[in-house]
Every structure is written in C-alpha cells, then in structure tokens.
Write a protein that holds these residues in place. Structure first.
Motif, PDB file in Angstrom:
ATOM      1  N   GLU A  87       0.835  -1.203   0.000  1.00 55.78           N
ATOM      2  CA  GLU A  87       0.000   0.000   0.000  1.00 55.78           C
ATOM      3  C   GLU A  87       0.870   1.253   0.000  1.00 55.78           C
ATOM      4  O   GLU A  87       1.955   1.265   0.585  1.00 55.78           O
ATOM      5  N   PHE A  88       0.356   2.281  -0.645  1.00 46.91           N
ATOM      6  CA  PHE A  88       0.939   3.614  -0.563  1.00 46.91           C
ATOM      7  C   PHE A  88      -0.106   4.555   0.036  1.00 46.91           C
ATOM      8  O   PHE A  88      -1.305   4.400  -0.191  1.00 46.91           O
ATOM      9  N   HIS A  89       0.372   5.515   0.793  1.00 47.32           N
ATOM     10  CA  HIS A  89      -0.492   6.600   1.262  1.00 47.32           C
ATOM     11  C   HIS A  89       0.283   7.888   1.062  1.00 47.32           C
ATOM     12  O   HIS A  89       1.382   8.050   1.587  1.00 47.32           O
ATOM     13  N   VAL A  90      -0.291   8.801   0.270  1.00 47.54           N
ATOM     14  CA  VAL A  90       0.401  10.048  -0.068  1.00 47.54           C
ATOM     15  C   VAL A  90      -0.407  11.237   0.433  1.00 47.54           C
ATOM     16  O   VAL A  90      -1.630  11.293   0.258  1.00 47.54           O
ATOM     17  N   GLN A  91       0.281  12.157   1.058  1.00 44.28           N
ATOM     18  CA  GLN A  91      -0.349  13.383   1.550  1.00 44.28           C
ATOM     19  C   GLN A  91       0.246  14.590   0.827  1.00 44.28           C
ATOM     20  O   GLN A  91       1.435  14.612   0.499  1.00 44.28           O
ATOM     21  N   LYS A  92      -0.598  15.595   0.619  1.00 46.54           N
ATOM     22  CA  LYS A  92      -0.127  16.871   0.100  1.00 46.54           C
ATOM     23  C   LYS A  92      -0.314  17.928   1.184  1.00 46.54           C
ATOM     24  O   LYS A  92      -1.382  18.046   1.767  1.00 46.54           O
ATOM     25  N   TRP A  93       0.743  18.677   1.450  1.00 44.17           N
ATOM     26  CA  TRP A  93       0.747  19.660   2.521  1.00 44.17           C
ATOM     27  C   TRP A  93       1.069  21.051   1.986  1.00 44.17           C
ATOM     28  O   TRP A  93       1.693  21.199   0.938  1.00 44.17           O
ATOM     29  N   ALA A  94       0.637  22.051   2.746  1.00 44.64           N
ATOM     30  CA  ALA A  94       1.017  23.445   2.488  1.00 44.64           C
ATOM     31  C   ALA A  94       1.691  23.975   3.745  1.00 44.64           C
ATOM     32  O   ALA A  94       1.238  23.700   4.864  1.00 44.64           O
ATOM     33  N   ARG A  95       2.768  24.731   3.558  1.00 40.86           N
ATOM     34  CA  ARG A  95       3.483  25.313   4.685  1.00 40.86           C
ATOM     35  C   ARG A  95       3.628  26.807   4.461  1.00 40.86           C
ATOM     36  O   ARG A  95       3.957  27.266   3.361  1.00 40.86           O
ATOM     37  N   THR A  96       3.384  27.580   5.522  1.00 39.41           N
ATOM     38  CA  THR A  96       3.549  29.025   5.448  1.00 39.41           C
ATOM     39  C   THR A  96       5.020  29.380   5.652  1.00 39.41           C
ATOM     40  O   THR A  96       5.642  28.959   6.624  1.00 39.41           O
ATOM     41  N   THR A  97       5.576  30.104   4.694  1.00 38.55           N
ATOM     42  CA  THR A  97       6.965  30.548   4.782  1.00 38.55           C
ATOM     43  C   THR A  97       7.016  32.066   4.652  1.00 38.55           C
ATOM     44  O   THR A  97       5.994  32.723   4.403  1.00 38.55           O
ATOM     45  N   GLN A  98       8.185  32.614   4.786  1.00 33.46           N
ATOM     46  CA  GLN A  98       8.348  34.063   4.631  1.00 33.46           C
ATOM     47  C   GLN A  98       8.026  34.508   3.213  1.00 33.46           C
ATOM     48  O   GLN A  98       7.647  35.662   2.988  1.00 33.46           O
ATOM     49  N   LEU A  99       8.163  33.609   2.263  1.00 29.21           N
ATOM     50  CA  LEU A  99       7.888  33.938   0.862  1.00 29.21           C
ATOM     51  C   LEU A  99       6.461  33.585   0.448  1.00 29.21           C
ATOM     52  O   LEU A  99       6.089  33.791  -0.703  1.00 29.21           O
ATOM     53  N   GLY A 100       5.685  33.050   1.371  1.00 31.03           N
ATOM     54  CA  GLY A 100       4.311  32.653   1.051  1.00 31.03           C
ATOM     55  C   GLY A 100       4.134  31.166   1.277  1.00 31.03           C
ATOM     56  O   GLY A 100       4.885  30.534   2.026  1.00 31.03           O
ATOM     57  N   LEU A 101       3.141  30.595   0.612  1.00 32.58           N
ATOM     58  CA  LEU A 101       2.864  29.176   0.779  1.00 32.58           C
ATOM     59  C   LEU A 101       3.776  28.333  -0.105  1.00 32.58           C
ATOM     60  O   LEU A 101       4.035  28.675  -1.254  1.00 32.58           O
ATOM     61  N   GLU A 102       4.262  27.234   0.456  1.00 32.73           N
ATOM     62  CA  GLU A 102       4.963  26.237  -0.353  1.00 32.73           C
ATOM     63  C   GLU A 102       4.253  24.905  -0.173  1.00 32.73           C
ATOM     64  O   GLU A 102       3.676  24.626   0.885  1.00 32.73           O
ATOM     65  N   TYR A 103       4.273  24.081  -1.213  1.00 34.12           N
ATOM     66  CA  TYR A 103       3.548  22.825  -1.198  1.00 34.12           C
ATOM     67  C   TYR A 103       4.531  21.658  -1.297  1.00 34.12           C
ATOM     68  O   TYR A 103       5.552  21.753  -1.988  1.00 34.12           O
ATOM     69  N   TYR A 104       4.214  20.576  -0.598  1.00 31.03           N
ATOM     70  CA  TYR A 104       5.086  19.407  -0.651  1.00 31.03           C
ATOM     71  C   TYR A 104       4.269  18.141  -0.426  1.00 31.03           C
ATOM     72  O   TYR A 104       3.129  18.187   0.040  1.00 31.03           O
ATOM     73  N   TYR A 105       4.899  17.018  -0.781  1.00 29.30           N
ATOM     74  CA  TYR A 105       4.268  15.711  -0.634  1.00 29.30           C
ATOM     75  C   TYR A 105       5.050  14.872   0.380  1.00 29.30           C
ATOM     76  O   TYR A 105       6.272  14.958   0.465  1.00 29.30           O
ATOM     77  N   ARG A 106       4.302  14.077   1.134  1.00 29.32           N
ATOM     78  CA  ARG A 106       4.890  13.114   2.057  1.00 29.32           C
ATOM     79  C   ARG A 106       4.234  11.767   1.769  1.00 29.32           C
ATOM     80  O   ARG A 106       3.010  11.682   1.646  1.00 29.32           O
ATOM     81  N   ALA A 107       5.046  10.725   1.655  1.00 31.80           N
ATOM     82  CA  ALA A 107       4.507   9.407   1.289  1.00 31.80           C
ATOM     83  C   ALA A 107       4.841   8.360   2.335  1.00 31.80           C
ATOM     84  O   ALA A 107       5.869   8.435   3.017  1.00 31.80           O
ATOM     85  N   TYR A 108       3.946   7.387   2.437  1.00 29.58           N
ATOM     86  CA  TYR A 108       4.144   6.225   3.306  1.00 29.58           C
ATOM     87  C   TYR A 108       3.938   4.986   2.438  1.00 29.58           C
ATOM     88  O   TYR A 108       3.061   4.964   1.575  1.00 29.58           O
ATOM     89  N   VAL A 109       4.732   3.954   2.686  1.00 28.94           N
ATOM     90  CA  VAL A 109       4.563   2.709   1.932  1.00 28.94           C
ATOM     91  C   VAL A 109       4.625   1.532   2.900  1.00 28.94           C
ATOM     92  O   VAL A 109       5.416   1.535   3.849  1.00 28.94           O
TER      93      VAL A 109
END
Length: 201
Positions: free
Chosen positions: A131-153
C-alpha cells in the motif's frame, strides 16, 4: 446597478477577510490539503505481520513531487529491511558455524552481512509494496505558501526472501574461501535449518 454594487462590496470584503486570515498563520504553519490522516499501519506496521512475512513502513521526507516522495519512502523501507536482516544474519551465521566444525575459520560474519545487504538493496522492493499513502501539505513561509508531498509505503518482506538472501550470502562467502568439503558442510547446515519465522528478525 444598485444591486451589483453591494455584491461587489461583499465579494471584496470576503477577499480581504481571507487575505488577512492567511497572514495570521505563523511561519512554519502546516496544513494537510489532501490524503487524509496517515493510516494505522504507518504507526503500527507490526500489526500487518503474518506467518509468512514481516511488514515494514517506509516514510519519506518532504518532496516537491509525489514521485520523489514515493521513491524515498521505498528507500526508507528498504533500509529498515536491511537493518532487520543484519540482526537475523548474525544469528544465522552463528548457527551455521555451530553446525559445522570448520565454518568458524571460513565465514566472516561482516562480509556475509555485506553481501546480504547488497542483495536486499538490489531486490525489487517496489513490486512488494502492498500500500501507498500520499499526503499533500502546504506550509507558510516568509515567501508565502509552499507545497510538498509526504509518502508512506507498506512493504511485506517474506521470511523466505530473508532466509534466501542470507543463505546465498553465506554460500557466496564459503565458495570464495573454502574447499569442497567445507562447502558441502556449510550447504548441509543451511539445508537443515528451519525456515525463518517473523518473530526471529
């Protein structure tokens, strides 16, 4: 026209409220956008163990793409398998040595484990991912929002594969250093051993 102005004013006010609200998030604030909470097996992979295989949960670092996150999660699972194999490998080498009179002078446990580690590293762990489980996150930075993915297998590494990897590594070392009689003794000792159980590694 009179109805349009109040609507425009309301819309502008909503935009202003949302903009102000977003500015109130402190630097480093994270928000889960997609993927829901991580499933239970990410915290308790041992609950997915069976008589035939041991379960490992690989977790990725944060990556800009989903593909990179998945690959990193698989690498993490592979490293966990290698670590577990190290403990089992030491046990198996000791069993072989105690079963043959000459093996102790032939088998180098460190070299055996190195060979086994290489075999696990080269194995097709990807095809064993349950199984895979993938999450998409947003983080507040000084330059604005940045987006990233975190995965579990969730990866199931079978007892038979664990045993075979170690047996092959032991035979490789024996063939490189031992005479024919020593090789026969080592192969006989390996054949007599019971199959690896999941609670042994």
């Amino acid at each position: 026209m009179r109805k349009t102005l109040p609507l425009l004013a309301t819309f502008a006010l909503l935009l202003l409220v949302n903009a102000c609200a977003s500015k109130h998030h402190p630097i480093g604030y994270e928000e889960l956008l997609a993927g829901d909470d991580a499933p239970r097996w990410t915290l308790e992979p041992a609950r997915e163990d069976s008589k035939e295989a041991k379960a490992f949960c690989g977790t990725s670092h944060n990556f800009a793409s989903e593909g990179e996150a998945r690959d990193n999660a698989l690498q993490n699972a592979r490293q966990q398998i290698i670590d577990a194999m190290g403990t089992y490998g030491q046990h198996l080498v000791e069993q072989v040595i105690s079963s043959t009179g000459t093996a102790s002078a032939i088998l180098d446990p460190g070299m055996v484990l190195d060979d086994a580690t290489r075999m696990v590293s080269e194995a097709e762990i990807r095809t064993r991912a349950r199984e895979f489980h993938v999450q998409k996150w947003a983080r507040t930075t000084q330059l604005g929002l940045e987006y990233y993915y975190r995965a579990y297998v969730l990866v199931n590494w079978s007892n038979a594969d664990a045993e075979q990897s170690m047996a092959d590594a032991i035979r490789t070392q024996a063939q490189a250093k031992a005479d024919e009689q020593d090789q026969r003794n080592i192969n006989r000792a390996l054949e007599l051993m019971d199959r690896l159980r999941s609670d042994q590694w």
